[in-house]
Design a protein around this motif. Sequence first.
Motif, short mmCIF file in Angstrom:
data_model
loop_
_atom_site.label_atom_id
_atom_site.label_comp_id
_atom_site.label_asym_id
_atom_site.label_seq_id
_atom_site.Cartn_x
_atom_site.Cartn_y
_atom_site.Cartn_z
N PRO A 1 -21.16 -19.87 -46.74
CA PRO A 1 -21.05 -20.11 -48.19
C PRO A 1 -19.67 -20.55 -48.62
N THR A 2 -18.66 -20.38 -47.75
CA THR A 2 -17.30 -20.76 -48.12
C THR A 2 -17.03 -22.24 -47.87
N ASN B 1 -18.21 -20.56 -52.85
CA ASN B 1 -18.20 -19.14 -53.18
C ASN B 1 -17.65 -18.33 -52.02
N TYR B 2 -16.82 -17.36 -52.34
CA TYR B 2 -16.24 -16.47 -51.34
C TYR B 2 -16.79 -15.07 -51.60
N ILE C 1 -17.70 -11.75 -55.69
CA ILE C 1 -18.06 -13.15 -55.47
C ILE C 1 -17.07 -14.00 -56.24
N ILE C 2 -16.19 -14.65 -55.53
CA ILE C 2 -15.09 -15.39 -56.14
C ILE C 2 -15.38 -16.88 -55.98
N THR C 3 -15.43 -17.58 -57.09
CA THR C 3 -15.81 -18.99 -57.12
C THR C 3 -14.61 -19.87 -57.42
N ASN C 4 -14.40 -20.85 -56.56
CA ASN C 4 -13.40 -21.89 -56.80
C ASN C 4 -14.16 -23.15 -57.19
N ALA D 1 -15.62 -15.10 -61.30
CA ALA D 1 -15.99 -14.04 -60.36
C ALA D 1 -17.12 -13.19 -60.90
N SER D 2 -17.82 -12.58 -59.97
CA SER D 2 -18.78 -11.53 -60.28
C SER D 2 -18.52 -10.37 -59.33
N GLU D 3 -18.82 -9.18 -59.77
CA GLU D 3 -18.69 -8.01 -58.90
C GLU D 3 -20.01 -7.26 -58.81
N ILE D 4 -20.35 -6.87 -57.61
CA ILE D 4 -21.57 -6.11 -57.33
C ILE D 4 -21.14 -4.81 -56.66
#
Length: 555
Positions: free
Chosen positions: A255-256, A367-368, A382-385, A434-437
């Motif tokens: 995914p990266t 997505n990272y 989930i960190i999105t560039n 970003a999102s956090e789960i």
Amino acid sequence: MTKKIFYIFLILFHQGLIAQEFTRSQLDSLYNLFLYVRSENKIKSEKPSDFPEYPEKCGLGFVNSIVLNIDKFLPEQQAVLKILLQRPSLQTSIITPKGYFRIHYDQTGTNAPGYSLTELAAALDSAYEFEINFLGYPPPPPDNGAGGDDRFDIYILDLGGSYYGYTQFEDSIGIGKYLTFTVIDNDYQGYFTTGINGARVTVAHEFHHGIQAGNYIYRDSDLFFYEITSTAMEEFVFDDVNDYYAYMPDYFNNPTRAFAMNNGYNLAIWNIFIKDRFGFDILKKQWELLPSARALNAINLSLNEKGSTLRNELNRFGVWTYFTNYRTFPGKYFKEASNYPLIRTTNPMIFTPPSKTFSLSSRPTSNYFLRIVDGRDTLISIITNSDIVSGIDSINSSFNFEYILFSDTAVADRKIADKYSATLNASPQNFWSASEILNNFVVNGDSTFKFFGDDKETFAFPNPYRYSKKYGLGNFVFFQVQAELGDEVDLSVFTSSMKLVYSSKESVSFLPNGAKGIKYEVKDLDQKHLSSGIYIYSIKNQDKTITGKFVVFNE
């Protein structure tokens, strides 16, 4: 050669097409591969060493790299290729019941179909009804009687486990537009999906390539977008087959990877996601934008019209792709999520209170999935560039960022449930979300990080700007501005000694990164290029003025 390496070869070859640089080994490899694909009696021992290990979904990019560059091959190679690139001459043909297609086939011999022609004809008519009559795409232009009439022609050949099929260009009918015909395999033995079901998804896939090339544009540097659309179309037309499942692990394990570095087959779920979020019309809108915009920009512009951005949707897509397989929430996210693989996260990174900094790097438009473990807690960040400019022009770039986690909810700007807080250090900040789960529950979703201070309210990109570089989004410097869409602002550009070199009024619109701002063509008041140096820009919006710097290289 593995399937992954073969696709990377095609990517590099396409980049060579743009730069007008072709190596003899690349051309020889394409020549040998096509000879094997089109040979009458394929012998496995004679298969080229660099042939893909598994059947490729589609030969669109491969075959048309040859078609569009036939003059680059050796004269003796050209003589052979020109014969093989002609429409196949087969024994007979039939017209589908609704009259949309002509199917060409051999009744006997190596190419004879191994599935029901009646079922194939019905599948073709279903694809037409769905893609043209239901979704509203224009049909491929008539081919001036080639193949016997103006119907779209399907040729059945033994492709021998190489490609499911391919749509080949013929006459040019405008800038980047072509008349086409399609070739499909005769039995799909040795493919992920065999027999008539292999044929069904192939015609849904390839027919849309005919629509794309005949009505919009073919741009090989955006090949991934063509394949995302056509592979998703298989699922939309024939939901019961699911051949695209076979390609999904490639994305879920990577995914990266920058968005455009995917082959497209592995990202059919992106279009499924976008359709579920906004409906089918947005996908068609992207094709209408494509002739004047690169694929990533067309996606973003279509999302802007829906009040969203690629930044937000790519991050939300990350959440959807996390909740698959045994993590599936029934009735939420992807409808077929339980059949999908699990997304690959980082190896567990241990959190040590009161805080810990994770120094990492990310590709543009990716997505990272950062996995942090603290005792019994597991946090997935989930960190999105969403840097679209670099996602087009600097696809292999890597951008450093820091994710800092605190065991106190009041320290950082992002509160994570009632246990943690976090912040992100990355530049330029507005490309990131970003999102956090936490323990498999979304606690922060689809959100950007907060800004601090006036210096964060604007930035310029690309910075530095080089006249020698061809930027995929146009030769502009973009300035992000905190203003309303349609607002008129005053732009002034000064040298470092404060000599005015440019001024104008500009209207605020969406920028390629999804933010709001203005663009500047990097010229002076006489419409000439600027000299190399540091420039100061000033943007006045009503009673507020913001300033910044950017660098120009005029080699």
